[in-house]
Design a protein around this motif. Structure first.
Motif, PDB file in Angstrom:
ATOM      1  N   GLU A 115       1.782   7.045  -1.030  1.00 51.83           N
ATOM      2  CA  GLU A 115       2.716   8.117  -1.372  1.00 51.83           C
ATOM      3  C   GLU A 115       2.185   8.932  -2.543  1.00 51.83           C
ATOM      4  O   GLU A 115       2.344  10.154  -2.582  1.00 51.83           O
ATOM      5  CB  GLU A 115       4.099   7.535  -1.704  1.00 51.83           C
ATOM      6  CG  GLU A 115       4.858   7.080  -0.480  1.00 51.83           C
ATOM      7  CD  GLU A 115       6.196   6.432  -0.826  1.00 51.83           C
ATOM      8  OE1 GLU A 115       6.412   6.053  -2.001  1.00 51.83           O
ATOM      9  OE2 GLU A 115       7.015   6.301   0.092  1.00 51.83           O
ATOM     10  N   GLY A 116       1.554   8.259  -3.521  1.00 48.22           N
ATOM     11  CA  GLY A 116       0.964   8.969  -4.652  1.00 48.22           C
ATOM     12  C   GLY A 116      -0.149   9.909  -4.204  1.00 48.22           C
ATOM     13  O   GLY A 116      -0.274  11.027  -4.695  1.00 48.22           O
ATOM     14  N   ILE A 117      -0.950   9.447  -3.265  1.00 47.03           N
ATOM     15  CA  ILE A 117      -2.037  10.283  -2.741  1.00 47.03           C
ATOM     16  C   ILE A 117      -1.468  11.486  -2.001  1.00 47.03           C
ATOM     17  O   ILE A 117      -1.959  12.611  -2.148  1.00 47.03           O
ATOM     18  CB  ILE A 117      -2.957   9.452  -1.826  1.00 47.03           C
ATOM     19  CG1 ILE A 117      -3.723   8.417  -2.656  1.00 47.03           C
ATOM     20  CG2 ILE A 117      -3.931  10.337  -1.062  1.00 47.03           C
ATOM     21  CD1 ILE A 117      -4.476   7.399  -1.827  1.00 47.03           C
ATOM     22  N   ASP A 167       0.803  -1.223   0.000  1.00 49.45           N
ATOM     23  CA  ASP A 167       0.000   0.000   0.000  1.00 49.45           C
ATOM     24  C   ASP A 167       0.836   1.273   0.000  1.00 49.45           C
ATOM     25  O   ASP A 167       0.310   2.348  -0.290  1.00 49.45           O
ATOM     26  CB  ASP A 167      -0.924   0.018   1.224  1.00 49.45           C
ATOM     27  CG  ASP A 167      -1.994  -1.055   1.161  1.00 49.45           C
ATOM     28  OD1 ASP A 167      -2.256  -1.563   0.055  1.00 49.45           O
ATOM     29  OD2 ASP A 167      -2.577  -1.368   2.222  1.00 49.45           O
ATOM     30  N   VAL A 168       2.120   1.181   0.295  1.00 45.48           N
ATOM     31  CA  VAL A 168       2.965   2.363   0.416  1.00 45.48           C
ATOM     32  C   VAL A 168       3.006   3.189  -0.871  1.00 45.48           C
ATOM     33  O   VAL A 168       2.811   4.416  -0.820  1.00 45.48           O
ATOM     34  CB  VAL A 168       4.390   1.982   0.901  1.00 45.48           C
ATOM     35  CG1 VAL A 168       5.353   3.148   0.773  1.00 45.48           C
ATOM     36  CG2 VAL A 168       4.343   1.506   2.343  1.00 45.48           C
ATOM     37  N   PRO A 169       3.249   2.618  -2.067  1.00 46.94           N
ATOM     38  CA  PRO A 169       3.288   3.457  -3.270  1.00 46.94           C
ATOM     39  C   PRO A 169       1.960   4.188  -3.526  1.00 46.94           C
ATOM     40  O   PRO A 169       1.952   5.361  -3.917  1.00 46.94           O
ATOM     41  CB  PRO A 169       3.581   2.468  -4.401  1.00 46.94           C
ATOM     42  CG  PRO A 169       4.191   1.285  -3.754  1.00 46.94           C
ATOM     43  CD  PRO A 169       3.620   1.241  -2.382  1.00 46.94           C
ATOM     44  N   SER A 174       1.465  12.955  -2.439  1.00 44.66           N
ATOM     45  CA  SER A 174       2.188  13.907  -3.296  1.00 44.66           C
ATOM     46  C   SER A 174       1.251  14.658  -4.238  1.00 44.66           C
ATOM     47  O   SER A 174       1.619  15.696  -4.769  1.00 44.66           O
ATOM     48  CB  SER A 174       3.257  13.162  -4.106  1.00 44.66           C
ATOM     49  OG  SER A 174       2.637  12.244  -4.992  1.00 44.66           O
ATOM     50  N   LYS A 175       0.047  14.163  -4.448  1.00 42.73           N
ATOM     51  CA  LYS A 175      -0.908  14.798  -5.345  1.00 42.73           C
ATOM     52  C   LYS A 175      -1.404  16.105  -4.737  1.00 42.73           C
ATOM     53  O   LYS A 175      -1.716  16.184  -3.552  1.00 42.73           O
ATOM     54  CB  LYS A 175      -2.092  13.849  -5.581  1.00 42.73           C
ATOM     55  CG  LYS A 175      -3.097  14.363  -6.578  1.00 42.73           C
ATOM     56  CD  LYS A 175      -4.206  13.334  -6.794  1.00 42.73           C
ATOM     57  CE  LYS A 175      -5.241  13.866  -7.746  1.00 42.73           C
ATOM     58  NZ  LYS A 175      -6.352  12.936  -7.907  1.00 42.73           N
ATOM     59  N   LYS A 176      -1.461  17.136  -5.593  1.00 42.96           N
ATOM     60  CA  LYS A 176      -1.923  18.433  -5.134  1.00 42.96           C
ATOM     61  C   LYS A 176      -3.442  18.393  -5.059  1.00 42.96           C
ATOM     62  O   LYS A 176      -4.113  17.852  -5.929  1.00 42.96           O
ATOM     63  CB  LYS A 176      -1.477  19.535  -6.098  1.00 42.96           C
ATOM     64  CG  LYS A 176      -1.809  20.907  -5.631  1.00 42.96           C
ATOM     65  CD  LYS A 176      -1.279  21.961  -6.571  1.00 42.96           C
ATOM     66  CE  LYS A 176      -1.673  23.339  -6.079  1.00 42.96           C
ATOM     67  NZ  LYS A 176      -1.220  24.370  -6.971  1.00 42.96           N
ATOM     68  N   TRP A 177      -3.975  18.988  -4.034  1.00 43.47           N
ATOM     69  CA  TRP A 177      -5.411  19.018  -3.843  1.00 43.47           C
ATOM     70  C   TRP A 177      -6.020  19.947  -4.875  1.00 43.47           C
ATOM     71  O   TRP A 177      -5.611  21.111  -5.021  1.00 43.47           O
ATOM     72  CB  TRP A 177      -5.733  19.472  -2.425  1.00 43.47           C
ATOM     73  CG  TRP A 177      -7.177  19.385  -2.065  1.00 43.47           C
ATOM     74  CD1 TRP A 177      -8.014  18.355  -2.285  1.00 43.47           C
ATOM     75  CD2 TRP A 177      -7.955  20.386  -1.408  1.00 43.47           C
ATOM     76  NE1 TRP A 177      -9.265  18.617  -1.806  1.00 43.47           N
ATOM     77  CE2 TRP A 177      -9.258  19.874  -1.259  1.00 43.47           C
ATOM     78  CE3 TRP A 177      -7.682  21.640  -0.922  1.00 43.47           C
ATOM     79  CZ2 TRP A 177     -10.275  20.585  -0.660  1.00 43.47           C
ATOM     80  CZ3 TRP A 177      -8.699  22.348  -0.311  1.00 43.47           C
ATOM     81  CH2 TRP A 177      -9.978  21.816  -0.187  1.00 43.47           C
ATOM     82  N   GLY A 178      -6.995  19.489  -5.620  1.00 43.95           N
ATOM     83  CA  GLY A 178      -7.574  20.234  -6.732  1.00 43.95           C
ATOM     84  C   GLY A 178      -8.342  21.475  -6.317  1.00 43.95           C
ATOM     85  O   GLY A 178      -8.510  22.398  -7.109  1.00 43.95           O
ATOM     86  N   LYS A 179      -8.796  21.562  -5.129  1.00 46.31           N
ATOM     87  CA  LYS A 179      -9.628  22.685  -4.682  1.00 46.31           C
ATOM     88  C   LYS A 179      -8.827  23.729  -3.909  1.00 46.31           C
ATOM     89  O   LYS A 179      -9.411  24.641  -3.332  1.00 46.31           O
ATOM     90  CB  LYS A 179     -10.761  22.159  -3.811  1.00 46.31           C
ATOM     91  CG  LYS A 179     -11.601  21.093  -4.455  1.00 46.31           C
ATOM     92  CD  LYS A 179     -12.972  21.578  -4.680  1.00 46.31           C
ATOM     93  CE  LYS A 179     -13.784  20.461  -5.328  1.00 46.31           C
ATOM     94  NZ  LYS A 179     -14.955  20.939  -5.950  1.00 46.31           N
ATOM     95  N   GLU A 180      -7.514  23.632  -3.904  1.00 47.86           N
ATOM     96  CA  GLU A 180      -6.698  24.550  -3.119  1.00 47.86           C
ATOM     97  C   GLU A 180      -6.835  25.984  -3.615  1.00 47.86           C
ATOM     98  O   GLU A 180      -6.976  26.919  -2.817  1.00 47.86           O
ATOM     99  CB  GLU A 180      -5.232  24.111  -3.160  1.00 47.86           C
ATOM    100  CG  GLU A 180      -4.360  24.878  -2.197  1.00 47.86           C
ATOM    101  CD  GLU A 180      -2.987  24.260  -2.061  1.00 47.86           C
ATOM    102  OE1 GLU A 180      -2.114  24.944  -1.523  1.00 47.86           O
ATOM    103  OE2 GLU A 180      -2.783  23.108  -2.476  1.00 47.86           O
ATOM    104  N   ASP A 181      -6.814  26.197  -4.971  1.00 45.52           N
ATOM    105  CA  ASP A 181      -6.943  27.552  -5.515  1.00 45.52           C
ATOM    106  C   ASP A 181      -8.312  28.138  -5.191  1.00 45.52           C
ATOM    107  O   ASP A 181      -8.435  29.317  -4.845  1.00 45.52           O
ATOM    108  CB  ASP A 181      -6.716  27.522  -7.033  1.00 45.52           C
ATOM    109  CG  ASP A 181      -5.279  27.130  -7.393  1.00 45.52           C
ATOM    110  OD1 ASP A 181      -4.379  27.388  -6.557  1.00 45.52           O
ATOM    111  OD2 ASP A 181      -5.082  26.567  -8.483  1.00 45.52           O
TER     112      ASP A 181
END
Length: 191
Positions: A104-106, A99-101, A108-115
């Motif tokens: 880690e992908g989750i 489950d680690v990869p 490192s992913k930028k949150w889409g609603k941040e802007d």
């Protein structure tokens, strides 16, 4: 050895603390006493553990009271469970490493609603400033209010000459009393 262990199980009271009673293959053996209710009366039950990184038990820590050989083998049987425990932890480790990869992908992913969140926060701050500006008194209103307060203080200032009490007191007009006494004296003198 079995008779000695059975005697410890019957007569020992450690008051809930682990007490070392021996050693097997370099591992310490400890006993712990627990208070239990048995048929309405309180009794002491003793459990034996083999201490290591964990506390290993066989038969939930109870030793055999009918067989001395089985009582001695309790600790060896507890140690024989270690390879099975190791295998369980290795299986869990393999599953978690798989489950680690993904995790880690989750991460490192930028949150889409941040802007959108930043924009909403700035809109909120602007709206808050606008509300505060509407609520705050305007400069000419503030001067007018202060002048009215100053006038009210000079006009409504209480005089020290005519202080009235908050307690209800009878008001006697002595001038009318004196007049009535004078009239009474004149009436009496005539008659």
């Amino acid at each position: 050895m079995g008779v000695h262990l059975q005697g410890l199980a019957q007569r020992t009271d450690t008051h809930g603390q682990y007490q070392r009673v021996g050693e097997v293959y370099g591992f310490p053996i400890a006993i712990i006493s627990e208070r239990v209710l048995d048929e309405g009366s309180e009794k002491v039950q003793n459990r034996f553990v083999v201490e290591g990184n964990y506390k290993y038990k066989f038969n939930n820590g109870y030793i055999a009271m009918s067989d001395t050989h089985a009582a001695c083998m309790n600790f060896v049987n507890a140690l024989e469970k270690i390879p099975g425990i190791i295998a369980q932890y290795e299986e869990r480790t393999v599953k978690l490493k798989a489950d680690v990869p993904t995790l880690e992908g989750i991460m490192s992913k930028k949150w889409g609603k941040e802007d959108e969140l930043k924009q909403l926060k700035s809109d909120l701050a602007a709206l808050d400033r606008k509300i505060q500006a509407e609520i705050a008194p305007k400069p000419e209103q503030a001067d007018g209010v202060e002048n009215k307060k100053a006038e009210a203080n000079t006009i409504d200032a209480p005089s020290t000459e005519a202080k009235k009490s908050m307690v209800a007191e009878p008001i006697i007009d002595y001038t009318s009393v004196n007049v009535n006494l004078s009239v009474s004296k004149a009436y009496i003198m005539r008659h």
